[in-house]
Design a protein around this motif. Sequence first.
Motif, short mmCIF file in Angstrom:
data_model
loop_
_atom_site.label_atom_id
_atom_site.label_comp_id
_atom_site.label_asym_id
_atom_site.label_seq_id
_atom_site.Cartn_x
_atom_site.Cartn_y
_atom_site.Cartn_z
N LEU A 5 2.83 -0.47 14.06
CA LEU A 5 2.65 -1.52 13.41
C LEU A 5 2.55 -3.16 13.12
CD1 LEU A 5 4.93 -3.24 11.55
CD2 LEU A 5 5.81 -4.61 13.84
N PHE A 6 1.62 -3.57 14.07
CA PHE A 6 0.56 -4.06 13.62
C PHE A 6 -1.21 -3.46 13.03
CE2 PHE A 6 -3.90 -4.28 16.67
CZ PHE A 6 -4.76 -5.71 15.65
N TRP A 7 -1.27 -2.43 13.55
CA TRP A 7 -2.50 -1.53 12.44
C TRP A 7 -1.74 -1.35 11.08
CZ3 TRP A 7 -4.39 2.94 16.35
CH2 TRP A 7 -5.92 2.58 17.53
N ALA A 8 -0.55 -1.10 10.71
CA ALA A 8 -0.06 -1.09 9.86
C ALA A 8 -0.37 -2.13 8.81
CB ALA A 8 1.79 0.03 9.31
N VAL A 9 0.30 -2.94 9.47
CA VAL A 9 0.16 -4.14 8.70
C VAL A 9 -1.04 -4.95 8.35
CG1 VAL A 9 0.59 -7.04 8.57
CG2 VAL A 9 2.20 -5.23 9.59
N GLU A 10 -1.69 -4.97 9.47
CA GLU A 10 -3.83 -5.14 9.38
C GLU A 10 -4.38 -4.01 8.29
OE1 GLU A 10 -7.83 -6.05 11.53
OE2 GLU A 10 -6.21 -5.92 12.50
N PHE A 11 -4.09 -2.67 8.89
CA PHE A 11 -4.68 -2.10 7.41
C PHE A 11 -3.78 -1.82 6.02
CE2 PHE A 11 -5.82 0.31 11.33
CZ PHE A 11 -7.29 0.30 11.10
N SER A 12 -3.57 -2.49 5.98
CA SER A 12 -2.60 -2.63 4.77
C SER A 12 -3.15 -3.84 4.02
CB SER A 12 -1.05 -2.59 4.53
OG SER A 12 -0.08 -1.55 5.07
N ALA A 13 -3.52 -5.30 4.76
CA ALA A 13 -4.15 -5.82 4.15
C ALA A 13 -5.28 -5.49 3.40
CB ALA A 13 -3.60 -7.46 5.74
N GLN A 14 -6.05 -5.47 4.56
CA GLN A 14 -8.03 -4.91 3.98
C GLN A 14 -7.53 -3.69 2.97
OE1 GLN A 14 -10.25 -5.06 5.67
NE2 GLN A 14 -11.55 -3.01 4.22
N ALA A 15 -6.17 -2.96 2.97
CA ALA A 15 -6.29 -1.72 1.58
C ALA A 15 -5.98 -2.58 0.15
CB ALA A 15 -5.58 -0.86 1.81
N ILE A 16 -5.20 -3.52 0.11
CA ILE A 16 -4.46 -4.90 -0.97
C ILE A 16 -5.75 -5.34 -1.33
CG2 ILE A 16 -2.67 -6.34 -1.32
CD1 ILE A 16 -0.56 -4.67 0.08
N PHE A 17 -6.11 -6.00 -0.27
CA PHE A 17 -7.23 -7.46 -0.13
C PHE A 17 -8.50 -6.93 -0.71
CE2 PHE A 17 -2.56 -9.25 0.65
CZ PHE A 17 -2.33 -9.91 -0.38
#
Length: 144
Positions: free
Chosen positions: A101-113
Amino acid sequence: MSGPALAAAATPLNRSRLVVWYATFAALSIVANLASQKLSFWLYSGWLAVPLSVCVGTGVGLVVKYMLDKAWIFRYPHRSVAHGLQTFTLYVVMGLGTTALFWAVEFSAQAIFHTEPARLAGGALGLTLGYLAKYHLDKRFVFA
């Protein structure tokens, strides 16, 4: 430890103190995780820098959080070195889902921003959500 310190360590935390201390220790672990990521990223900025820094931060945060939870939240003694290793292994296993869950949120933020501050903010959010779930898993399965 002896005397008052031993008595204080043996006294269970009431619900409000438990929430405050757990949140404090989660915050310390998050700071350790993100600072380790930042240091790792500073030391190596090659093509694997982001995943490597996230792994380093995860490892550092895991050890910090385990030591604090074991001693102060759950006040859990080990019967032997083997029991301690078994407990830590179970702690890690219970954290696999929350780490995902933590990695998914962190990598999603990286991919989006596409910025380090956004990635670290996503990491902090993912860790917070993960720790909410992890407390219940640890209470029921690890430090029971």
